[in-house]
Motif scaffolding. Sequence first.
Motif, PDB file in Angstrom:
ATOM      1  N   VAL A  81       0.857  -1.181   0.000  1.00 13.07           N
ATOM      2  CA  VAL A  81       0.000   0.000   0.000  1.00 13.07           C
ATOM      3  C   VAL A  81       0.896   1.233   0.000  1.00 13.07           C
ATOM      4  O   VAL A  81       1.975   1.227   0.605  1.00 13.07           O
ATOM      5  CB  VAL A  81      -0.957   0.023   1.210  1.00 13.07           C
ATOM      6  N   ALA A  82       0.461   2.268  -0.687  1.00 17.55           N
ATOM      7  CA  ALA A  82       1.288   3.469  -0.824  1.00 17.55           C
ATOM      8  C   ALA A  82       0.446   4.726  -0.686  1.00 17.55           C
ATOM      9  O   ALA A  82      -0.759   4.724  -0.954  1.00 17.55           O
ATOM     10  CB  ALA A  82       2.007   3.467  -2.179  1.00 17.55           C
ATOM     11  N   MET A  83       1.094   5.785  -0.265  1.00 16.66           N
ATOM     12  CA  MET A  83       0.464   7.105  -0.214  1.00 16.66           C
ATOM     13  C   MET A  83       1.495   8.147  -0.606  1.00 16.66           C
ATOM     14  O   MET A  83       2.702   7.944  -0.432  1.00 16.66           O
ATOM     15  CB  MET A  83      -0.061   7.421   1.188  1.00 16.66           C
ATOM     16  N   VAL A  84       1.005   9.242  -1.164  1.00 17.19           N
ATOM     17  CA  VAL A  84       1.866  10.383  -1.449  1.00 17.19           C
ATOM     18  C   VAL A  84       1.072  11.646  -1.139  1.00 17.19           C
ATOM     19  O   VAL A  84      -0.096  11.764  -1.516  1.00 17.19           O
ATOM     20  CB  VAL A  84       2.356  10.383  -2.918  1.00 17.19           C
ATOM     21  N   ALA A  85       1.687  12.551  -0.402  1.00 16.55           N
ATOM     22  CA  ALA A  85       1.031  13.791   0.015  1.00 16.55           C
ATOM     23  C   ALA A  85       1.659  14.971  -0.716  1.00 16.55           C
ATOM     24  O   ALA A  85       2.896  15.074  -0.794  1.00 16.55           O
ATOM     25  CB  ALA A  85       1.166  13.975   1.524  1.00 16.55           C
ATOM     26  N   ARG A  86       0.795  15.846  -1.243  1.00 11.95           N
ATOM     27  CA  ARG A  86       1.289  17.026  -1.957  1.00 11.95           C
ATOM     28  C   ARG A  86       0.557  18.275  -1.495  1.00 11.95           C
ATOM     29  O   ARG A  86      -0.612  18.218  -1.080  1.00 11.95           O
ATOM     30  CB  ARG A  86       1.114  16.826  -3.468  1.00 11.95           C
ATOM     31  N   ASP A  87       1.242  19.416  -1.594  1.00 11.47           N
ATOM     32  CA  ASP A  87       0.647  20.678  -1.152  1.00 11.47           C
ATOM     33  C   ASP A  87      -0.032  21.401  -2.304  1.00 11.47           C
ATOM     34  O   ASP A  87      -0.156  20.846  -3.411  1.00 11.47           O
ATOM     35  CB  ASP A  87       1.706  21.565  -0.494  1.00 11.47           C
ATOM     36  N   GLY A 196       9.462   8.817   3.170  1.00 12.58           N
ATOM     37  CA  GLY A 196      10.362   9.962   3.225  1.00 12.58           C
ATOM     38  C   GLY A 196       9.734  11.217   2.668  1.00 12.58           C
ATOM     39  O   GLY A 196       8.695  11.177   2.015  1.00 12.58           O
ATOM     40  N   PRO A 197      10.373  12.366   2.904  1.00  9.57           N
ATOM     41  CA  PRO A 197       9.849  13.643   2.429  1.00  9.57           C
ATOM     42  C   PRO A 197      10.204  13.964   0.983  1.00  9.57           C
ATOM     43  O   PRO A 197       9.654  14.866   0.398  1.00  9.57           O
ATOM     44  CB  PRO A 197      10.504  14.650   3.375  1.00  9.57           C
ATOM     45  N   ILE A 198      11.161  13.195   0.414  1.00  9.02           N
ATOM     46  CA  ILE A 198      11.590  13.466  -0.957  1.00  9.02           C
ATOM     47  C   ILE A 198      11.356  12.218  -1.793  1.00  9.02           C
ATOM     48  O   ILE A 198      11.756  11.121  -1.411  1.00  9.02           O
ATOM     49  CB  ILE A 198      13.078  13.864  -1.023  1.00  9.02           C
ATOM     50  N   LEU A 199      10.736  12.374  -2.945  1.00  3.94           N
ATOM     51  CA  LEU A 199      10.426  11.231  -3.795  1.00  3.94           C
ATOM     52  C   LEU A 199      11.658  10.726  -4.534  1.00  3.94           C
ATOM     53  O   LEU A 199      12.515  11.525  -4.934  1.00  3.94           O
ATOM     54  CB  LEU A 199       9.360  11.605  -4.818  1.00  3.94           C
ATOM     55  N   LYS A 202      13.065   8.181  -9.852  1.00  2.87           N
ATOM     56  CA  LYS A 202      12.412   7.398 -10.906  1.00  2.87           C
ATOM     57  C   LYS A 202      10.890   7.526 -10.891  1.00  2.87           C
ATOM     58  O   LYS A 202      10.226   7.161 -11.834  1.00  2.87           O
ATOM     59  CB  LYS A 202      12.797   5.926 -10.809  1.00  2.87           C
ATOM     60  N   VAL A 203      10.319   8.069  -9.781  1.00  6.28           N
ATOM     61  CA  VAL A 203       8.858   8.253  -9.757  1.00  6.28           C
ATOM     62  C   VAL A 203       8.491   9.714  -9.549  1.00  6.28           C
ATOM     63  O   VAL A 203       7.320  10.068  -9.656  1.00  6.28           O
ATOM     64  CB  VAL A 203       8.199   7.396  -8.660  1.00  6.28           C
ATOM     65  N   ALA A 204       9.446  10.575  -9.277  1.00  9.46           N
ATOM     66  CA  ALA A 204       9.144  11.959  -8.940  1.00  9.46           C
ATOM     67  C   ALA A 204       8.502  12.719 -10.110  1.00  9.46           C
ATOM     68  O   ALA A 204       7.807  13.703  -9.905  1.00  9.46           O
ATOM     69  CB  ALA A 204      10.401  12.688  -8.478  1.00  9.46           C
ATOM     70  N   HIS A 205       8.769  12.273 -11.332  1.00  9.55           N
ATOM     71  CA  HIS A 205       8.254  13.000 -12.499  1.00  9.55           C
ATOM     72  C   HIS A 205       6.835  12.635 -12.838  1.00  9.55           C
ATOM     73  O   HIS A 205       6.212  13.257 -13.701  1.00  9.55           O
ATOM     74  CB  HIS A 205       9.147  12.704 -13.707  1.00  9.55           C
ATOM     75  N   ILE A 206       6.265  11.625 -12.174  1.00  4.48           N
ATOM     76  CA  ILE A 206       4.906  11.165 -12.518  1.00  4.48           C
ATOM     77  C   ILE A 206       3.883  12.094 -11.901  1.00  4.48           C
ATOM     78  O   ILE A 206       3.972  12.440 -10.720  1.00  4.48           O
ATOM     79  CB  ILE A 206       4.671   9.733 -12.005  1.00  4.48           C
ATOM     80  N   ALA A 207       2.868  12.493 -12.663  1.00  2.00           N
ATOM     81  CA  ALA A 207       1.858  13.418 -12.164  1.00  2.00           C
ATOM     82  C   ALA A 207       0.964  12.732 -11.152  1.00  2.00           C
ATOM     83  O   ALA A 207       0.784  11.527 -11.180  1.00  2.00           O
ATOM     84  CB  ALA A 207       1.031  13.957 -13.325  1.00  2.00           C
TER      85      ALA A 207
END
Length: 207
Positions: A81-87, A196-199, A202-207
Amino acid sequence: MVICWKAWDARNREAHGEEGMRGRELWSWSKNYLDIFRSASTVPTILKNPPPRVHWIPPPDGTIKVNFDAALPPSLPHYRVAMVARDFKGIAIWWSVDMFLGTVQAVEGEAHAALKAIQKSKTKGWASVIIEGDCRQLISAIDDEDSTLCPIGAYVEDIRALMLSFNSCQFSFVPRNCNKLAHALANSIELANLEGPILPLKVAHIA
């Protein structure tokens, strides 16, 4: 029919000493009346299922948007399971991927992912959150007060209880193409049990 009706009206007016329409004026009035009638009688086309949005949308300022997803690798005794939080600027401020032993149904995996997302949001102290996932069945269950007896009822109860601890907490369904980053994280075995706080690049560019 409109012309005959208006001609009859004109005849009655003339019979009572009033002026009635004749000729081109009668034809023009009748045509205009019919056009207005047809316009008023036309039922506008209503899209029952509006087209889904095709891009991820940042949250309002002061709100954190958390996307979650689950990955169930076939023939393997675990799921992730995964989550990503954005402002509000769309910047990823936190992410996590957790792996659990066992095999579950897809909706159960999604429910577990949603629970982890709201738990981590609470731990981080975010007061206002929008939590998005691409499992319509789960989001509907969270919105339905009578869903506690469904197979994911225990997850739903825990999620609802946690929602009360936020100033604002909303769960929303989004199509897969608006949940690509959480999906990529869940499917990355190298990131299992990491956060972590930084992606990762290899996945940071995905919208």
